[in-house]
Scaffold this motif. Sequence first.
Motif, PDB file in Angstrom:
ATOM      1  N   PRO A   1       6.885 -11.254  -3.527  1.00  0.00           N
ATOM      2  CA  PRO A   1       5.815 -10.297  -3.832  1.00  0.00           C
ATOM      3  C   PRO A   1       4.964  -9.929  -2.616  1.00  0.00           C
ATOM      4  O   PRO A   1       4.437  -8.818  -2.541  1.00  0.00           O
ATOM      5  N   LEU A   2       4.842 -10.824  -1.644  1.00  0.00           N
ATOM      6  CA  LEU A   2       4.057 -10.499  -0.453  1.00  0.00           C
ATOM      7  C   LEU A   2       4.748  -9.431   0.389  1.00  0.00           C
ATOM      8  O   LEU A   2       4.098  -8.533   0.931  1.00  0.00           O
ATOM      9  N   ILE A   3       6.058  -9.524   0.497  1.00  0.00           N
ATOM     10  CA  ILE A   3       6.805  -8.509   1.242  1.00  0.00           C
ATOM     11  C   ILE A   3       6.709  -7.168   0.533  1.00  0.00           C
ATOM     12  O   ILE A   3       6.460  -6.137   1.165  1.00  0.00           O
ATOM     13  N   LEU A   4       6.886  -7.183  -0.782  1.00  0.00           N
ATOM     14  CA  LEU A   4       6.767  -5.935  -1.542  1.00  0.00           C
ATOM     15  C   LEU A   4       5.365  -5.344  -1.411  1.00  0.00           C
ATOM     16  O   LEU A   4       5.208  -4.138  -1.232  1.00  0.00           O
ATOM     17  N   MET A   5       4.352  -6.197  -1.490  1.00  0.00           N
ATOM     18  CA  MET A   5       2.978  -5.715  -1.369  1.00  0.00           C
ATOM     19  C   MET A   5       2.732  -5.113   0.010  1.00  0.00           C
ATOM     20  O   MET A   5       2.127  -4.047   0.132  1.00  0.00           O
ATOM     21  N   ALA A   6       3.209  -5.770   1.048  1.00  0.00           N
ATOM     22  CA  ALA A   6       3.017  -5.269   2.412  1.00  0.00           C
ATOM     23  C   ALA A   6       3.708  -3.920   2.607  1.00  0.00           C
ATOM     24  O   ALA A   6       3.137  -3.000   3.192  1.00  0.00           O
ATOM     25  N   ILE A   7       4.916  -3.795   2.091  1.00  0.00           N
ATOM     26  CA  ILE A   7       5.654  -2.535   2.241  1.00  0.00           C
ATOM     27  C   ILE A   7       4.993  -1.422   1.447  1.00  0.00           C
ATOM     28  O   ILE A   7       4.746  -0.330   1.972  1.00  0.00           O
ATOM     29  N   ILE A   8       4.680  -1.684   0.198  1.00  0.00           N
ATOM     30  CA  ILE A   8       4.098  -0.647  -0.660  1.00  0.00           C
ATOM     31  C   ILE A   8       2.732  -0.219  -0.147  1.00  0.00           C
ATOM     32  O   ILE A   8       2.443   0.982  -0.043  1.00  0.00           O
ATOM     33  N   LEU A   9       1.881  -1.195   0.183  1.00  0.00           N
ATOM     34  CA  LEU A   9       0.543  -0.838   0.665  1.00  0.00           C
ATOM     35  C   LEU A   9       0.579  -0.091   1.996  1.00  0.00           C
ATOM     36  O   LEU A   9      -0.207   0.826   2.212  1.00  0.00           O
ATOM     37  N   SER A  10       1.509  -0.471   2.876  1.00  0.00           N
ATOM     38  CA  SER A  10       1.587   0.251   4.153  1.00  0.00           C
ATOM     39  C   SER A  10       2.112   1.671   3.950  1.00  0.00           C
ATOM     40  O   SER A  10       1.668   2.603   4.624  1.00  0.00           O
ATOM     41  N   CYS A  11       3.033   1.839   2.996  1.00  0.00           N
ATOM     42  CA  CYS A  11       3.558   3.182   2.722  1.00  0.00           C
ATOM     43  C   CYS A  11       2.529   4.066   2.016  1.00  0.00           C
ATOM     44  O   CYS A  11       2.651   5.293   2.036  1.00  0.00           O
ATOM     45  N   ILE A  12       1.531   3.463   1.397  1.00  0.00           N
ATOM     46  CA  ILE A  12       0.485   4.233   0.725  1.00  0.00           C
ATOM     47  C   ILE A  12      -0.733   4.400   1.625  1.00  0.00           C
ATOM     48  O   ILE A  12      -1.255   5.506   1.787  1.00  0.00           O
ATOM     49  N   SER A  13      -1.180   3.315   2.220  1.00  0.00           N
ATOM     50  CA  SER A  13      -2.453   3.312   2.935  1.00  0.00           C
ATOM     51  C   SER A  13      -2.447   4.162   4.207  1.00  0.00           C
ATOM     52  O   SER A  13      -3.371   4.944   4.430  1.00  0.00           O
TER      53      SER A  13
ATOM     54  N   PHE B   1      -0.630 -12.740   5.768  1.00  0.00           N
ATOM     55  CA  PHE B   1       0.642 -13.143   5.166  1.00  0.00           C
ATOM     56  C   PHE B   1       1.478 -13.953   6.160  1.00  0.00           C
ATOM     57  O   PHE B   1       2.193 -14.874   5.774  1.00  0.00           O
ATOM     58  N   LEU B   2       1.401 -13.589   7.423  1.00  0.00           N
ATOM     59  CA  LEU B   2       2.116 -14.331   8.456  1.00  0.00           C
ATOM     60  C   LEU B   2       1.603 -15.767   8.530  1.00  0.00           C
ATOM     61  O   LEU B   2       2.380 -16.706   8.668  1.00  0.00           O
ATOM     62  N   LEU B   3       0.302 -15.951   8.405  1.00  0.00           N
ATOM     63  CA  LEU B   3      -0.281 -17.291   8.414  1.00  0.00           C
ATOM     64  C   LEU B   3       0.243 -18.103   7.236  1.00  0.00           C
ATOM     65  O   LEU B   3       0.554 -19.279   7.375  1.00  0.00           O
ATOM     66  N   ARG B   4       0.374 -17.459   6.106  1.00  0.00           N
ATOM     67  CA  ARG B   4       0.800 -18.165   4.894  1.00  0.00           C
ATOM     68  C   ARG B   4       2.292 -18.501   4.913  1.00  0.00           C
ATOM     69  O   ARG B   4       2.679 -19.606   4.570  1.00  0.00           O
ATOM     70  N   ASP B   5       3.125 -17.532   5.312  1.00  0.00           N
ATOM     71  CA  ASP B   5       4.581 -17.698   5.166  1.00  0.00           C
ATOM     72  C   ASP B   5       5.349 -17.893   6.468  1.00  0.00           C
ATOM     73  O   ASP B   5       6.529 -18.218   6.427  1.00  0.00           O
TER      74      ASP B   5
ATOM     75  N   ALA C   1       8.444 -13.504  10.109  1.00  0.00           N
ATOM     76  CA  ALA C   1       8.312 -12.531  11.189  1.00  0.00           C
ATOM     77  C   ALA C   1       8.387 -11.086  10.691  1.00  0.00           C
ATOM     78  O   ALA C   1       8.021 -10.163  11.420  1.00  0.00           O
ATOM     79  N   PHE C   2       8.830 -10.880   9.461  1.00  0.00           N
ATOM     80  CA  PHE C   2       8.866  -9.525   8.919  1.00  0.00           C
ATOM     81  C   PHE C   2       7.480  -8.893   8.931  1.00  0.00           C
ATOM     82  O   PHE C   2       7.332  -7.700   9.168  1.00  0.00           O
ATOM     83  N   PHE C   3       6.455  -9.704   8.689  1.00  0.00           N
ATOM     84  CA  PHE C   3       5.100  -9.176   8.671  1.00  0.00           C
ATOM     85  C   PHE C   3       4.657  -8.691  10.047  1.00  0.00           C
ATOM     86  O   PHE C   3       3.810  -7.810  10.161  1.00  0.00           O
ATOM     87  N   LEU C   4       5.255  -9.253  11.097  1.00  0.00           N
ATOM     88  CA  LEU C   4       4.970  -8.760  12.453  1.00  0.00           C
ATOM     89  C   LEU C   4       5.475  -7.329  12.640  1.00  0.00           C
ATOM     90  O   LEU C   4       4.867  -6.544  13.371  1.00  0.00           O
TER      91      LEU C   4
END
Length: 161
Positions: A54-66, A115-119, A122-125
């Motif tokens: 869910p963190l990866i999905l959230m990061a992708i969706i929010l970046s594509c919207i924000s 998210f990088l701190l939590r998991d 490197a995808f979050f980078l």
Amino acid sequence: MLMNELSPKQMLKNTRTIFFVLIAGQLLFLTVVLFINFFIYKTKLQFNLDFTDPLILMAIILSCISIPAGYLHTKSLFKKIDKNELLEDKLIKYQSGLIIRFASCEGIGLLCISFLLRDSNAFFLIILVIALLVMIQYFPTPEKIGNEINLTPSEIDKFSE
């Protein structure tokens, strides 16, 4: 000092300072997180693109919207700037809009660093780098400001005075 007392050159300098501070803040936070991951928790970065996370999905969706939303919102704000306004008033509105653009990218960047701190993924980078590159693309120059808010050449020349 009031904003209306600032020259266009000083307004540009202030806007660039805001830009550099926002970039530096993200890079400093990233440095702290990497330090914590590598030296305190002794974890290693891994690259795991799992679309069920869910963190990866959230990061992708929010970046594509924000990121596009920040750009489109400020575009509409810039179109509302009256050509007959004083240059200083136009620049204050531009600076406010640009801060909104920066915030839409910075929020995604800070989220990805968290998210990088939590998991330690490197995808979050990758998403962080995309957000930073978009912010760098927004770097304010007199020509970009002139194009964004339809300044006249004489108004653009005032940035160098």
